[in-house]
Design a protein around this motif. Structure first.
Motif, PDB file in Angstrom:
ATOM      1  N   THR A 105      -0.545   4.112   4.630  1.00  0.00           N
ATOM      2  CA  THR A 105      -1.811   3.710   4.029  1.00  0.00           C
ATOM      3  C   THR A 105      -2.456   2.547   4.761  1.00  0.00           C
ATOM      4  O   THR A 105      -3.664   2.528   4.989  1.00  0.00           O
ATOM      5  CB  THR A 105      -1.601   3.345   2.546  1.00  0.00           C
ATOM      6  OG1 THR A 105      -0.849   4.385   1.907  1.00  0.00           O
ATOM      7  CG2 THR A 105      -2.930   3.210   1.834  1.00  0.00           C
ATOM      8  N   ASN A 120      -2.163  10.739  -1.287  1.00  0.00           N
ATOM      9  CA  ASN A 120      -2.802  11.046  -0.004  1.00  0.00           C
ATOM     10  C   ASN A 120      -4.262  10.608  -0.014  1.00  0.00           C
ATOM     11  O   ASN A 120      -5.050  11.076  -0.825  1.00  0.00           O
ATOM     12  CB  ASN A 120      -2.703  12.552   0.262  1.00  0.00           C
ATOM     13  CG  ASN A 120      -3.122  12.925   1.670  1.00  0.00           C
ATOM     14  OD1 ASN A 120      -3.989  12.310   2.259  1.00  0.00           O
ATOM     15  ND2 ASN A 120      -2.502  13.957   2.216  1.00  0.00           N
ATOM     16  N   PRO A 121      -4.653   9.718   0.903  1.00  0.00           N
ATOM     17  CA  PRO A 121      -6.015   9.177   0.847  1.00  0.00           C
ATOM     18  C   PRO A 121      -7.083  10.071   1.459  1.00  0.00           C
ATOM     19  O   PRO A 121      -8.275   9.771   1.324  1.00  0.00           O
ATOM     20  CB  PRO A 121      -5.890   7.878   1.648  1.00  0.00           C
ATOM     21  CG  PRO A 121      -4.816   8.159   2.647  1.00  0.00           C
ATOM     22  CD  PRO A 121      -3.838   9.060   1.949  1.00  0.00           C
ATOM     23  N   ARG A 155      -7.185  10.009  -6.678  1.00  0.00           N
ATOM     24  CA  ARG A 155      -7.714  10.757  -5.544  1.00  0.00           C
ATOM     25  C   ARG A 155      -8.476  12.007  -5.965  1.00  0.00           C
ATOM     26  O   ARG A 155      -9.359  12.467  -5.247  1.00  0.00           O
ATOM     27  CB  ARG A 155      -6.568  11.175  -4.604  1.00  0.00           C
ATOM     28  CG  ARG A 155      -5.706  10.034  -4.110  1.00  0.00           C
ATOM     29  CD  ARG A 155      -6.497   9.023  -3.307  1.00  0.00           C
ATOM     30  NE  ARG A 155      -5.619   8.004  -2.717  1.00  0.00           N
ATOM     31  CZ  ARG A 155      -6.025   6.886  -2.168  1.00  0.00           C
ATOM     32  NH1 ARG A 155      -7.320   6.616  -2.116  1.00  0.00           N
ATOM     33  NH2 ARG A 155      -5.173   6.023  -1.658  1.00  0.00           N
ATOM     34  N   LEU A 198       0.811  -1.217   0.000  1.00  0.00           N
ATOM     35  CA  LEU A 198       0.000   0.000   0.000  1.00  0.00           C
ATOM     36  C   LEU A 198       0.845   1.268   0.000  1.00  0.00           C
ATOM     37  O   LEU A 198       0.402   2.308  -0.496  1.00  0.00           O
ATOM     38  CB  LEU A 198      -0.943  -0.015   1.205  1.00  0.00           C
ATOM     39  CG  LEU A 198      -1.959  -1.157   1.239  1.00  0.00           C
ATOM     40  CD1 LEU A 198      -2.857  -1.039   2.456  1.00  0.00           C
ATOM     41  CD2 LEU A 198      -2.802  -1.182  -0.031  1.00  0.00           C
ATOM     42  N   ASP A 199       2.060   1.199   0.555  1.00  0.00           N
ATOM     43  CA  ASP A 199       2.946   2.367   0.536  1.00  0.00           C
ATOM     44  C   ASP A 199       3.988   2.293  -0.568  1.00  0.00           C
ATOM     45  O   ASP A 199       4.910   3.114  -0.623  1.00  0.00           O
ATOM     46  CB  ASP A 199       3.644   2.530   1.894  1.00  0.00           C
ATOM     47  CG  ASP A 199       2.757   3.256   2.909  1.00  0.00           C
ATOM     48  OD1 ASP A 199       1.652   3.676   2.522  1.00  0.00           O
ATOM     49  OD2 ASP A 199       3.165   3.384   4.073  1.00  0.00           O
TER      50      ASP A 199
END
Length: 596
Positions: free
Chosen positions: A417, A287-288, A314, A94-95
């Motif tokens: 994340t 950035n979520p 996003r 995820l990262d």
């Protein structure tokens, strides 16, 4: 069965050495015993870091990748050992970090035969290691599978996995092992490419940025190494700059137009920057926290990312640019017109000044016994310029994002994340092993410390004598409360977190005392006037230190909606989509009024 003089396990170690893998993180077990023995025979090249739990091995491998830019390698036994690797591998996925998992498999019974600890590893790792997952069945396969796993992990910035049955690890091989056609190992190394967008796309991006009147730049971890180019772009168009949580170390946060971290962990200044801008430049960020972006359609956006899969995920993007951040910005800058808007910059800087004054004032608020904000604020002036920071998940993330100013050159990492609790200690060990001559500071809470941290202090106690700089400080914010206290407005925009979860009391563990039992240093502070002295003592100690700060659980996290809504004239209650659109429009109108 006697182990042969040279076995398939030695081939695995040979390939790791060829790729210059410095260390392998893992926990010994029956299905990987031959590999561990082969590593020991190699005489420390690569080294083997024996952890207390396979989960921390996965997190350490990801931490190694994050702090060094290289491939992290972890090793796990079959069955439950393999299962425990998953959190660290998902963190890497995820990262966007390159990690290789080498997993043993018991091959003494057919798969599906309900043998003790029997699992199907290819199904277990299929999602986390979707880019490359293979099971070795012959000795000739092993070298090329290890090579491909490392190469794919590097190229795709994702975790990969090779499963090697225990019997195969023990199989005898000739020395030297012959190269046979397509089964021969590949030449190690993956030279970095120069990735720059086409000229037409750069021109389109320059047109969008140049046409903007109120430009905002959001930087993420992918912008590392591009600080000078970002600052030149910001000055060319008088932009304000915000950072994602992972992008916090990229730029000097003392810049007058740096609004700080964006999102729930950030402050009002970054939220106001996003709501007031008409042009958004996203650099190396995924950035979520989309609640804090401009409303779709309210800003024209340009996004730069080395991974095209992350573009426009996003926010709607007018011009997507696939490329390395620094290289792309160097090519873009000559095309962007010098269109300064000092009024917009002044507005941003005024917002930043007010936010910083408020943040400092909040560190002075009383706590029972200590305000946790104060603990992070006191570290700012003492933070070593060459230090590394690891941050756990929880309330400490908020205090880090808002109250710790990183000096230029300092490195910092957080499980961004996946947001898994208990990562600060594994990351800190990985950072310290990668650079044993540099200080490391791990920031964690008591809940996270009780997950994995107490056990991994044993790993630190076992290894610190080998470090030329023994400074590894573990801050534990001890508030005896597993739940963060969330202020009003926390759930704005998602509808899922509308109220505080309430107190979930934790056992009051003597963290500093536990460190002293292990032969480390321990400092406990429960008076606000002694916080600075406690940091001085911890950073001057001749061995790793646990700094236990007894802090007030009643200090609220207070995400930025409250000051944000107050500025816009919105009522304190209510946070539906309509309310947010109205507030954003009010702030945008406020910005335009000040500029006119």
């Amino acid at each position: 069965m006697a182990e042969p003089a040279r076995a398939v396990a030695d081939l695995i170690v040979d390939r790791l050495r060829a790729w210059r893998v410095p260390r392998v993180f893992g926990y010994p077990g029956e299905a990987v015993a031959a590999i561990v023995t082969a590593i020991e025979r190699a005489g420390g090249d690569p080294g083997f870091v024996r952890v207390r739990h396979e989960e921390t091995a996965g997190f350490m491998a990801t931490g190694h990748a994050k702090f060094t830019g290289g491939v992290g390698v972890c090793l796990a036994n079959h069955g439950p050992g393999a299962v425990r690797l998953l959190p660290g591998l998902y963190d890497a996925k995820l990262d966007g970090q390159p990690v290789v998992a080498i997993v043993g498999e018991q091959a003494r019974s057919p798969l599906g035969g309900a043998y003790q600890q029997g699992i199907e590893p290819t199904r277990l790792f299929a999602d986390a290691c979707g880019q490359f997952l293979r099971v070795a069945r012959t000795a000739e396969q092993v070298p090329i599978l290890i090579d491909r796993a490392i190469r794919v992990a590097s190229a795709t910035r994702s975790p990969t996995c090779v499963v090697v049955p225990d019997i195969l690890q023990l199989a005898a091989v000739p020395d030297p092992f012959p190269a046979q056609g397509g089964s021969s190992a590949m030449a190690p190394g993956l030279p970095p490419a120069r990735v720059v967008p086409h000229g037409s796309d750069l021109n389109a991006a320059a047109h969008v940025i140049g046409a903007g009147q109120r430009v905002a730049i959001l930087v993420g971890q992918g912008a590392a190494g591009a600080a000078s180019e970002i600052l030149e772009l910001a000055d060319r168009v008088d932009a304000g700059v915000a950072a994602s949580l992972l992008g916090k170390p990229v730029l000097d946060e003392r810049l007058p137009f740096h609004t700080g971290v964006l999102g729930h962990a950030g402050g009002a200044a970054s939220a106001q920057l996003m709501a007031g801008c008409d042009t958004l430049v996203l650099i190396g960020t995924n950035n979520p926290w989309t609640d804090f972006y401009p409303l779709p359609g309210e800003a024209n956006a340009v996004q730069i990312d080395i991974d095209g899969r992350k573009l426009a995920t996003r926010y709607p993007v007018s011009v997507p640019l696939v490329g390395d951040a620094a290289e792309t910005l160097r090519a873009l800058l000559p095309l962007v017109p010098n269109r300064q808007n000092r009024q917009w910059r002044d507005l941003v800087e005024g917002t930043v000044d007010r936010a910083r004054e408020e943040a400092i004032a909040r560190t002075d608020e009383p706590g029972e016994p200590v305000n946790p904000r104060r603990v992070l604020y006191e570290l700012s002036a003492r933070m070593p310029a060459d230090g590394s920071v690891t941050v756990d998940v929880g309330s400490v993330t908020y205090w880090y994002a808002r109250h710790l100013q990183l000096p230029v050159g300092a490195r910092a990492q957080v499980c961004g994340t996946l947001a898994a609790v208990g990562t600060a200690l594994p990351y800190a060990v990985a950072a310290k092993l990668a650079a044993p001559d540099r200080p490391v500071i791990a920031l964690t809470g008591d809940g996270a410390m009780q997950v994995d941290g107490l056990a991994e202090l044993v790993t630190i106690a076992d290894r610190w004598h080998q470090w030329p700089d023994p400074r590894l400080v573990v801050l534990v914010l001890n508030n005896r409360d597993r739940a963060g206290r969330e202020g009003p407005g926390w759930g704005a925009g998602d509808g899922r977190r509308g109220s505080a979860t309430g107190a979930l009391p934790l056992p009051d563990v003597p963290y500093a005392g536990w460190a002293r039992l292990l032969g480390l240093h321990g400092v406990r502070v429960d008076r606000p006037e002694l916080v600075g002295a406690a940091w001085d003592e911890a950073l001057a100690a001749d061995r790793p230190t646990v700094l236990e700060a007894v802090v007030d659980p009643a200090v609220r996290l207070d995400p930025p909606e409250l000051p944000f809504a107050h500025l816009r004239g919105a009522p304190a209650g209510g946070a539906g989509p309509g309310d947010r659109r109205w507030r954003d429009q009010r702030l945008r109108e406020h910005a335009i009024e000040e500029l006119s």
